[in-house]
Motif scaffolding. Structure first.
Motif: not given
Length: 299
Positions: A169-174, A277-287, A289-290
């Motif tokens: 949510e914060p990333a989408l706002e940014i 799927e869990h690798v893709a979820s990790y990359v989405i969340n990492s992106t 957060s970054a």
């Protein structure tokens, strides 16, 4: 006109039966009451416009299986109260791309209210905001800077409440800021790919969104870079001119490394690359957060 009508939630998302949590009648009622309160005299105009858009979407003159001869207002209200959940979410999206007073302005009070209704009923969806961009125009023959809407609100899935609240949510706002137009489009496309199970393309678009975000930050802070720079070069530039310690390079570059190894951005060679799927979820969340980390450091 029609491209917006047909690019709606039900046509973008392919939901598994296990993913579906029914919209509550209370959620639908709250949305309708909110619209009545916020739009006032424009409420009926919005419903008339929505009926026409939904009629084109479904290819039907009359939306609801109601009595013959009902008015457009009666028809669309009957439809919204009884239609499939995904069609109600379509209607929310179509409402925001209607030129109705009180709906279309980017700073819109309806969006946080609808998101609050979704949270109250613990529904796994989130309504994104408008994305605007600046452009040069003339006013009375004088050059001026104006803004226009480049992305309209969309319903997206939120699968994990804590991660969504603290990262997505914060990333989408940014990314909804006018400077991040391209990064926002790439990240939203990555989320859509994830929902469709196209994890290779999801990784590709996460990498693109990350690189686009870093280029915006370099430009904002006058850090030298080229449009052709890779993620590795951009990370090194940001670390060189910023306050983050050098050990941040490794966790940040991992997003690009996974993209290079597992995504569709490079040929598979003799062995197909099928990220889970869990690798893709990790990359989405990492992106996400970054993006938040670097935004707070450099914007």
């Amino acid at each position: 006109m029609f491209s917006k009508i047909f690019n709606v939630f039900s046509r973008r998302e392919s939901l598994k039966e296990s993913d579906i949590k029914p919209l509550s009648p209370e959620f639908r009622n709250r949305v309708m009451m909110l619209l009545q309160d916020e739009l006032g005299y424009s409420f009926n105009d919005m419903l008339e416009t929505l009926q026409r858009k939904l009629a084109f979407l479904h290819g039907k003159f009359q939306l609801a299986d109601a009595r013959a001869g009902s008015s457009n207002l009666e028809d669309v209200i009957d439809f919204l109260m009884t239609c499939k959940d995904e069609y109600f979410l379509d209607a929310i999206e179509l409402m925001f791309c209607s030129n109705i007073n009180g709906v279309s302005w980017p700073e819109n009070a309806l969006i946080p209210s609808i998101n609050e209704f979704l949270r109250v009923d613990n529904l796994p969806y989130h309504l994104t905001g408008y994305v605007v961009e600046e452009y040069e125009s003339l006013y009375g023959g004088t050059p001026t800077t104006s803004i226009k809407i480049s992305e309209f609100p969309k319903i997206i899935r939120r699968d994990y409440e804590l991660i969504h609240k603290k990262a997505l949510e914060p990333a989408l706002e940014i990314l909804s800021g006018k400077d991040f137009k391209h990064a926002n489009q790439e990240f939203l496309a990555a989320l859509e790919d994830h929902r469709k199970g196209d994890y290779r393309d999801c990784l590709t678009k996460c990498g693109s969104a990350f690189e686009s975000s870093m280029k915006v930050l370099c430009k904002k802070t006058s850090i030298p870079f080229k449009e052709t720079d890779t993620a590795s070069t951009l990370i090194k530039a940001l670390l060189k001119y910023g306050q983050l310690d050098g050990y941040w390079e490794q966790p940040l570059i991992l997003i690009a490394t996974i993209r290079n190894r597992l995504s569709s951005s490079h040929g598979a060679g003799t062995k197909a690359k099928e990220p889970s799927e869990h690798v893709a979820s990790y990359v989405i969340n990492s992106t996400a957060s970054a993006v938040i980390l670097l935004y707070k450091e450099f914007y």
